[in-house]
Design an enzyme around this catalytic site. Structure first.
Site, mmCIF file in Angstrom:
data_model
loop_
_atom_site.group_PDB
_atom_site.id
_atom_site.type_symbol
_atom_site.label_atom_id
_atom_site.label_comp_id
_atom_site.label_asym_id
_atom_site.label_seq_id
_atom_site.Cartn_x
_atom_site.Cartn_y
_atom_site.Cartn_z
ATOM 1 N N SER A 206 -6.953 -8.247 9.870
ATOM 2 C CA SER A 206 -8.266 -8.892 9.914
ATOM 3 C C SER A 206 -8.483 -9.750 8.663
ATOM 4 C CB SER A 206 -9.357 -7.822 10.016
ATOM 5 O OG SER A 206 -9.249 -6.925 8.926
ATOM 6 N N GLY B 72 -8.370 -10.964 18.308
ATOM 7 C CA GLY B 72 -9.720 -11.106 17.764
ATOM 8 C C GLY B 72 -9.727 -11.941 16.497
ATOM 9 N N HIS C 86 0.812 -1.223 0.000
ATOM 10 C CA HIS C 86 0.000 0.000 0.000
ATOM 11 C C HIS C 86 0.843 1.270 0.000
ATOM 12 C CE1 HIS C 86 -3.781 -2.260 1.625
ATOM 13 N NE2 HIS C 86 -3.508 -2.534 0.375
ATOM 14 N N ASN D 84 -3.311 -12.659 15.883
ATOM 15 C CA ASN D 84 -4.190 -11.489 15.790
ATOM 16 C C ASN D 84 -5.052 -11.370 17.036
ATOM 17 O OD1 ASN D 84 -5.025 -9.376 13.765
ATOM 18 N ND2 ASN D 84 -7.036 -10.148 14.346
ATOM 19 N N CYS E 12 7.024 23.085 -9.899
ATOM 20 C CA CYS E 12 6.007 23.271 -10.946
ATOM 21 C C CYS E 12 4.627 23.604 -10.373
ATOM 22 C CB CYS E 12 5.923 22.018 -11.808
ATOM 23 S SG CYS E 12 5.151 20.651 -10.933
HETATM 24 P P1 NAD Z 1 -7.321 -4.007 10.150
HETATM 25 O O1 NAD Z 1 -7.509 -2.687 10.840
HETATM 26 O O2 NAD Z 1 -8.326 -4.518 9.239
HETATM 27 O O3 NAD Z 1 -7.049 -5.158 11.194
HETATM 28 C C1 NAD Z 1 -6.100 -5.042 12.179
HETATM 29 C C2 NAD Z 1 -6.254 -6.255 13.063
HETATM 30 O O4 NAD Z 1 -5.195 -6.240 14.017
HETATM 31 C C3 NAD Z 1 -7.567 -6.262 13.853
HETATM 32 O O5 NAD Z 1 -8.198 -7.524 13.733
HETATM 33 C C4 NAD Z 1 -7.115 -6.003 15.304
HETATM 34 O O6 NAD Z 1 -7.931 -6.656 16.258
HETATM 35 C C5 NAD Z 1 -5.722 -6.583 15.283
HETATM 36 N N1 NAD Z 1 -4.798 -6.026 16.295
HETATM 37 C C6 NAD Z 1 -4.810 -4.784 16.820
HETATM 38 N N2 NAD Z 1 -3.792 -4.635 17.689
HETATM 39 C C7 NAD Z 1 -3.122 -5.818 17.704
HETATM 40 C C8 NAD Z 1 -1.971 -6.294 18.391
HETATM 41 N N3 NAD Z 1 -1.288 -5.523 19.250
HETATM 42 N N4 NAD Z 1 -1.561 -7.572 18.157
HETATM 43 C C9 NAD Z 1 -2.254 -8.366 17.287
HETATM 44 N N5 NAD Z 1 -3.349 -7.970 16.628
HETATM 45 C C10 NAD Z 1 -3.774 -6.702 16.804
HETATM 46 O O7 NAD Z 1 -5.918 -3.882 9.460
HETATM 47 P P2 NAD Z 1 -5.503 -4.377 8.098
HETATM 48 O O8 NAD Z 1 -6.123 -5.712 7.811
HETATM 49 O O9 NAD Z 1 -4.067 -4.243 8.053
HETATM 50 O O10 NAD Z 1 -6.199 -3.354 7.060
HETATM 51 C C11 NAD Z 1 -6.415 -2.006 7.262
HETATM 52 C C12 NAD Z 1 -5.931 -1.146 6.125
HETATM 53 O O11 NAD Z 1 -5.586 0.105 6.664
HETATM 54 C C13 NAD Z 1 -4.700 -1.635 5.448
HETATM 55 O O12 NAD Z 1 -4.942 -1.510 4.122
HETATM 56 C C14 NAD Z 1 -3.559 -0.684 5.843
HETATM 57 O O13 NAD Z 1 -2.878 -0.204 4.702
HETATM 58 C C15 NAD Z 1 -4.248 0.496 6.433
HETATM 59 N N6 NAD Z 1 -3.689 0.945 7.739
HETATM 60 C C16 NAD Z 1 -2.339 1.029 7.935
HETATM 61 C C17 NAD Z 1 -1.837 1.444 9.170
HETATM 62 C C18 NAD Z 1 -0.344 1.516 9.383
HETATM 63 O O14 NAD Z 1 0.401 1.701 8.421
HETATM 64 N N7 NAD Z 1 0.145 1.367 10.622
HETATM 65 C C19 NAD Z 1 -2.708 1.772 10.207
HETATM 66 C C20 NAD Z 1 -4.089 1.710 9.956
HETATM 67 C C21 NAD Z 1 -4.569 1.280 8.719
#
Ligand code: NAD
Length: 248
Positions: A193, A219, A121, A217, A156
């Protein structure tokens, strides 16, 4: 947790090609909220609203509104990598893992020292001039300190866009990411997720041909049913530290 640590360490030890897939959950311990968790913006603002704004069409048509939103919700204070990021970098250096495919845009794997990282991403610390003839790159500090809401190129005057994949855009490194995941003999997914495509699709594809899928993960995820080992924890840094200690 002790038996989960033993099982994960055993799987890594006996695999000759381990790949890690990471999502927003690996960075929450570093202080960056995920989207779907308790403090995530999907919960605060609703998924539809976020998807409407963090969208390439919206960016092109309404850069002012896009940047108002982006500056409020996506400009984080500087953070350092979490223990989990550091352990993965150490495991790569020791030849225990081959590489990382990440959905994250925070650059924390690279900052922790991981070398083979495929960020599908993009990355939020680079901004690119949208004038096709220019395409000059700027660091995020330039944008943070820019006097107006919409940052512009000094050469630009073109509008700058964060080098991240917005809704409606293709992911980066599609082929490389898919290949690295499908080449794995052990795939470890951390903090995702598994609902964001196409990456979730690559994991699904992997799990139809191979057995060794591990999911760490907090949850449920969309692929728990297919995992050989699911570890439900929010203390990923501690878990990986214990696993690494066993492997050393
Ligand atoms: P998501 O938000 O869909 O899922 C994150 C998952 O991680 C959740 O199920 C949550 O319960 C779990 N989680 C939270 N804290 C945790 C921990 N300490 N240990 C283990 N699990 C934990 O995230 P995703 O599937 O990566 O998708 C979200 C989208 O948003 C992605 O496309 C990403 O690019 C973007 N995003 C990026 C960032 C970042 O760069 N840090 C932050 C937020 C969103």
């Amino acid at each position: 947790m002790a038996s989960d640590v033993d099982r994960l360490a055993g799987l890594i030890k006996s695999s000759n090609y381990t790949v890690v897939v990471t999502g927003a959950g690996i960075s929450t311990e570093a202080g960056i909220p995920d989207f779907r968790g308790e403090k995530g913006i999907y919960r605060q603002l609703g998924e539809d609203r976020v998807m409407r704004i963090i969208n390439i069409d919206f960016f092109n048509r309404h850069p002012e509104e896009f940047y108002e939103f982006y500056r409020q919700y996506f400009e984080f204070p500087p953070v350092t990598p979490s223990q989990a990021h550091y352990r993965l970098a150490e495991m790569e250096a020791d030849g225990l893992i081959h590489g990382i495919v990440t959905q994250n845009i925070d650059n924390l794997h690279q900052l922790a020292g991981s070398k083979k990282v495929i960020p599908v991403h993009g990355t939020a610390n680079v901004f690119i001039c949208q004038n096709r003839k220019c395409r000059k790159e700027y660091p995020d500090d330039y944008v943070k300190n820019y006097a107006e809401t919409v940052p512009r190129c000094k050469e630009c005057n073109g509008v700058l866009k964060p080098d991240v994949v917005l809704f409606g855009e293709n992911i980066k490194n599609y082929m490389d990411a898919r290949e690295m995941i499908l080449d794995a003999r052990l795939l470890i997914v951390i903090g995702s997720s598994l609902t964001v495509y196409p990456l979730a699709g690559f994991v699904r594809e992997f799990s139809t041909s191979f057995q060794d899928l591990v999911i760490i993960n907090k949850g449920p995820t969309a692929m728990d049913h297919a995992a050989l080992l699911k570890i439900d924890t929010g203390s990923t840094g501690q878990l990986l530290t214990e696993v690494y200690r066993q492997l050393k």
